[in-house]
Motif scaffolding. Structure first.
Motif, short mmCIF file in Angstrom:
data_model
loop_
_atom_site.label_atom_id
_atom_site.label_comp_id
_atom_site.label_asym_id
_atom_site.label_seq_id
_atom_site.Cartn_x
_atom_site.Cartn_y
_atom_site.Cartn_z
N PHE A 23 4.11 20.19 6.73
CA PHE A 23 4.52 20.55 8.08
C PHE A 23 5.57 19.61 8.67
O PHE A 23 6.11 19.89 9.73
CB PHE A 23 3.30 20.61 9.00
CG PHE A 23 2.33 21.67 8.61
CD1 PHE A 23 2.60 23.00 8.83
CD2 PHE A 23 1.14 21.34 7.97
CE1 PHE A 23 1.72 23.99 8.46
CE2 PHE A 23 0.24 22.32 7.60
CZ PHE A 23 0.53 23.65 7.84
N GLY A 24 5.83 18.50 8.02
CA GLY A 24 6.89 17.59 8.45
C GLY A 24 6.71 17.08 9.87
O GLY A 24 5.66 16.58 10.24
N ASP A 25 7.75 17.21 10.66
CA ASP A 25 7.75 16.69 12.03
C ASP A 25 6.94 17.55 13.01
O ASP A 25 6.77 17.16 14.16
CB ASP A 25 9.18 16.57 12.54
CG ASP A 25 9.95 15.46 11.83
OD1 ASP A 25 9.29 14.56 11.29
OD2 ASP A 25 11.20 15.52 11.81
N ALA A 26 6.45 18.69 12.58
CA ALA A 26 5.67 19.56 13.47
C ALA A 26 4.28 18.98 13.73
O ALA A 26 3.62 19.38 14.67
CB ALA A 26 5.54 20.96 12.87
N VAL A 27 3.85 18.02 12.92
CA VAL A 27 2.53 17.41 13.07
C VAL A 27 2.71 15.92 13.32
O VAL A 27 3.43 15.24 12.60
CB VAL A 27 1.68 17.62 11.80
CG1 VAL A 27 0.34 16.93 11.91
CG2 VAL A 27 1.48 19.10 11.54
N ARG A 28 2.03 15.42 14.35
CA ARG A 28 2.05 13.99 14.63
C ARG A 28 0.60 13.50 14.66
O ARG A 28 -0.20 13.96 15.47
CB ARG A 28 2.71 13.71 15.97
CG ARG A 28 2.90 12.24 16.23
CD ARG A 28 3.64 12.00 17.52
NE ARG A 28 3.94 10.62 17.79
CZ ARG A 28 3.06 9.64 17.98
NH1 ARG A 28 1.78 9.90 17.87
NH2 ARG A 28 3.43 8.43 18.24
N LEU A 29 0.26 12.59 13.76
CA LEU A 29 -1.12 12.14 13.63
C LEU A 29 -1.43 10.90 14.45
O LEU A 29 -2.56 10.61 14.75
CB LEU A 29 -1.45 11.87 12.16
CG LEU A 29 -1.41 13.08 11.25
CD1 LEU A 29 -1.57 12.66 9.81
CD2 LEU A 29 -2.48 14.06 11.65
N GLY A 30 -0.45 10.13 14.83
CA GLY A 30 -0.68 8.90 15.58
C GLY A 30 -0.56 7.69 14.68
O GLY A 30 -0.07 7.76 13.56
N GLY A 31 -1.04 6.57 15.17
CA GLY A 31 -0.95 5.32 14.44
C GLY A 31 -2.12 5.08 13.51
O GLY A 31 -2.95 5.96 13.26
N PHE A 32 -2.19 3.86 13.00
CA PHE A 32 -3.21 3.50 12.02
C PHE A 32 -4.62 3.70 12.55
O PHE A 32 -5.48 4.27 11.88
CB PHE A 32 -3.02 2.04 11.60
CG PHE A 32 -4.10 1.52 10.71
CD1 PHE A 32 -4.14 1.87 9.37
CD2 PHE A 32 -5.11 0.72 11.22
CE1 PHE A 32 -5.14 1.40 8.54
CE2 PHE A 32 -6.11 0.24 10.40
CZ PHE A 32 -6.13 0.58 9.06
N PHE A 33 -4.88 3.24 13.77
CA PHE A 33 -6.23 3.32 14.31
C PHE A 33 -6.67 4.76 14.60
O PHE A 33 -7.82 5.12 14.37
CB PHE A 33 -6.36 2.46 15.58
CG PHE A 33 -6.23 0.99 15.29
CD1 PHE A 33 -7.22 0.32 14.57
CD2 PHE A 33 -5.11 0.29 15.68
CE1 PHE A 33 -7.11 -1.02 14.28
CE2 PHE A 33 -4.99 -1.06 15.40
CZ PHE A 33 -5.97 -1.72 14.70
N GLN A 34 -5.73 5.59 15.05
CA GLN A 34 -6.07 7.00 15.29
C GLN A 34 -6.38 7.72 13.97
O GLN A 34 -7.33 8.50 13.90
CB GLN A 34 -4.92 7.72 16.02
CG GLN A 34 -4.73 7.30 17.43
CD GLN A 34 -3.78 6.12 17.57
OE1 GLN A 34 -3.29 5.57 16.60
NE2 GLN A 34 -3.52 5.71 18.81
N VAL A 35 -5.59 7.45 12.96
CA VAL A 35 -5.83 8.09 11.65
C VAL A 35 -7.14 7.57 11.04
O VAL A 35 -7.92 8.34 10.48
CB VAL A 35 -4.64 7.86 10.70
CG1 VAL A 35 -4.95 8.34 9.30
CG2 VAL A 35 -3.40 8.56 11.24
#
Length: 68
Positions: A23-35
């Protein structure tokens, strides 16, 4: 048991990486702690579902009528 503790989070990182590729730039997961929090929640959810199914399976075997 140690191998399992390494494989479970590793498989989640692999899935998240594939989602990023697909999905490339369509998905934003956040930083290390969020992931990391997302992976922990996914592992806890899977464990909860397995616990419910195991418990349901045990109660079903208690109620089941034996075949003659």
């Amino acid at each position: 048991m140690t191998t399992l503790l390494l494989v479970l989070p590793g498989s989640k990182f692999m899935v998240l990486g594939l989602v990023g590729l697909a999905f490339g730039d369509a998905v934003r997961l956040g930083g290390f702690f969020q992931v990391t929090a997302l992976i922990i929640v996914l592992m806890l959810a899977r464990g909860g579902v397995r616990w419910v199914f195991r418990r349901t399976d045990q109660s079903a075997s208690i109620i089941a009528v034996p075949k003659i």
